[in-house]
Scaffold this active site. Structure first.
Site, mmCIF file in Angstrom:
data_model
loop_
_atom_site.group_PDB
_atom_site.id
_atom_site.type_symbol
_atom_site.label_atom_id
_atom_site.label_comp_id
_atom_site.label_asym_id
_atom_site.label_seq_id
_atom_site.Cartn_x
_atom_site.Cartn_y
_atom_site.Cartn_z
ATOM 1 N N ASP A 56 3.681 -0.425 -5.158
ATOM 2 C CA ASP A 56 2.661 -1.624 -5.107
ATOM 3 C C ASP A 56 3.386 -2.874 -5.295
ATOM 4 O O ASP A 56 4.470 -2.948 -5.597
ATOM 5 C CB ASP A 56 1.863 -1.269 -6.587
ATOM 6 C CG ASP A 56 0.574 -2.196 -6.431
ATOM 7 O OD1 ASP A 56 0.167 -2.651 -5.337
ATOM 8 O OD2 ASP A 56 -0.138 -2.338 -7.339
ATOM 9 N N ASN A 91 -7.640 2.834 0.802
ATOM 10 C CA ASN A 91 -7.121 1.735 1.730
ATOM 11 C C ASN A 91 -7.865 1.513 2.850
ATOM 12 O O ASN A 91 -7.663 0.302 3.523
ATOM 13 C CB ASN A 91 -5.467 1.973 1.920
ATOM 14 C CG ASN A 91 -4.587 1.746 0.771
ATOM 15 O OD1 ASN A 91 -3.740 2.484 0.638
ATOM 16 N ND2 ASN A 91 -5.079 1.130 -0.266
HETATM 17 C C1 FPP Z 1 0.819 -1.210 -1.863
HETATM 18 O O1 FPP Z 1 0.815 -2.766 -2.081
HETATM 19 C C2 FPP Z 1 0.967 -0.954 -0.488
HETATM 20 C C3 FPP Z 1 0.449 -0.019 0.348
HETATM 21 C C4 FPP Z 1 -0.998 0.050 0.299
HETATM 22 C C5 FPP Z 1 1.097 0.652 1.465
HETATM 23 C C6 FPP Z 1 2.587 1.116 1.288
HETATM 24 C C7 FPP Z 1 3.254 1.291 2.578
HETATM 25 C C8 FPP Z 1 4.470 1.044 2.695
HETATM 26 C C9 FPP Z 1 5.444 0.799 1.785
HETATM 27 C C10 FPP Z 1 4.704 1.148 4.021
HETATM 28 C C11 FPP Z 1 5.932 2.108 4.521
HETATM 29 C C12 FPP Z 1 5.334 3.481 4.420
HETATM 30 C C13 FPP Z 1 5.686 4.397 5.338
HETATM 31 C C14 FPP Z 1 5.517 5.692 5.265
HETATM 32 C C15 FPP Z 1 6.670 3.818 6.379
HETATM 33 P P1 FPP Z 1 -0.166 -3.814 -1.769
HETATM 34 O O2 FPP Z 1 -0.712 -3.939 -0.296
HETATM 35 O O3 FPP Z 1 -1.400 -3.257 -2.729
HETATM 36 O O4 FPP Z 1 0.517 -4.941 -2.694
HETATM 37 P P2 FPP Z 1 -0.573 -6.282 -3.506
HETATM 38 O O5 FPP Z 1 -1.233 -5.421 -4.591
HETATM 39 O O6 FPP Z 1 0.523 -7.095 -3.919
HETATM 40 O O7 FPP Z 1 -1.420 -6.790 -2.631
#
Ligand code: FPP
Length: 238
Positions: free
Chosen positions: A17, A65
């Site tokens: 996250d 998501n």
């Molecule tokens: C959460 O951060 C992250 C995600 C929903 C996506 C996770 C994906 C990756 C790390 C990309 C790589 C994965 C692969 C399999 C290549 P957020 O967007 O919720 O962050 P925030 O809470 O700060 O908005």
């Protein structure tokens, strides 16, 4: 084997996250945060295998998501595509097996094909580590899917925990011993709901793109000090 090595979790699960906040702090579009998150993941996969973790699961895309802006969802799909394409040989060379948990039947067909190929190319019988990518994964959905299959089959025998587990997405994977969530949030957010019953939880203030080997070691060290009782009493006390 040292005491420290002995207490490495067999299955370590990560809620990655904070990509969005990492990008916002730098006035960058969110997708660049996800790209930086993907680079962090590559480092952590390597580090986890080196530390003797046998199963590493990562929450890469939840069933919730899809609610994100369309450009972000498309950007994430493009990122999965690019990693599935570019990293298969590296995983294979490192003897890391890739498995997927989640309803990828709802992903675009070309991405599904790439993920199927990546799983096939790394389907070692004795992998050094298994990397479980949770994609379009939701814990409640997994439990519901299990129930649906049980009903469709007309299952009429005794249904205990062991029998139920066989209907989960990856029944042969041991439950996570340790679940790490980055960015200071303290929730499970629908991750491994059935399997997390006795998992140790560790929360890191690091945003996921900043989570490095050192942060992983801090989590592993905290885990090694936890006393796991599984509902039992502390051994050696009256
Ligand atoms: C959460 O951060 C992250 C995600 C929903 C996506 C996770 C994906 C990756 C790390 C990309 C790589 C994965 C692969 C399999 C290549 P957020 O967007 O919720 O962050 P925030 O809470 O700060 O908005």
């Amino acid at each position: 084997m040292t005491r420290e090595e002995k207490s490495v979790p067999v299955h370590c699960a990560i809620i990655m996250d904070g990509n969005g906040r990492w990008a916002r702090k730098r006035m960058l579009p969110r997708i660049l945060g996800h790209r930086a998150g993907a680079s962090a993941l590559v480092r952590i996969v390597r580090a986890a295998a080196e530390r003797g973790i046998r199963y590493l699961s990562i929450y890469a895309f939840s069933t919730e998501n899809w609610k994100r802006p369309k450009t972000e969802v498309l950007g994430l799909m493009a990122l999965f595509r690019s990693y599935a394409r570019r990293k298969v040989q590296e995983l294979a060379k490192e003897n890391v097996r890739l498995r997927i948990a989640g309803r990828i039947d709802l992903f675009p067909q070309d991405l599904r094909d790439l993920l199927e190929y990546a799983q096939k190319e790394t389907s070692f019988e004795n992998p050094r580590m298994t990397l479980i990518a949770c994609l379009n994964y939701g814990g409640r959905q997994e439990i519901l899917d299990a129930f649906r299959r049980i009903r469709e089959e007309g299952y009429d025998r005794e249904l205990d925990e062991e029998a139920f587990r066989r209907y989960l997405y990856l029944p042969d994977i041991p439950d996570p011993d340790l679940i790490i969530r980055t960015s200071g949030e303290m929730r499970l957010s629908n991750f491994w709901l059935w399997q997390a019953s006795y998992s140790e939880l560790y929360f890191s203030e690091s945003l996921w793109p900043d989570f490095d080997e050192n942060e992983l070691d801090k989590a592993l060290s905290a885990f090694s000090k936890r006393e796991r009782r599984y509902g039992n009493v502390q051994l050696g006390t009256s």
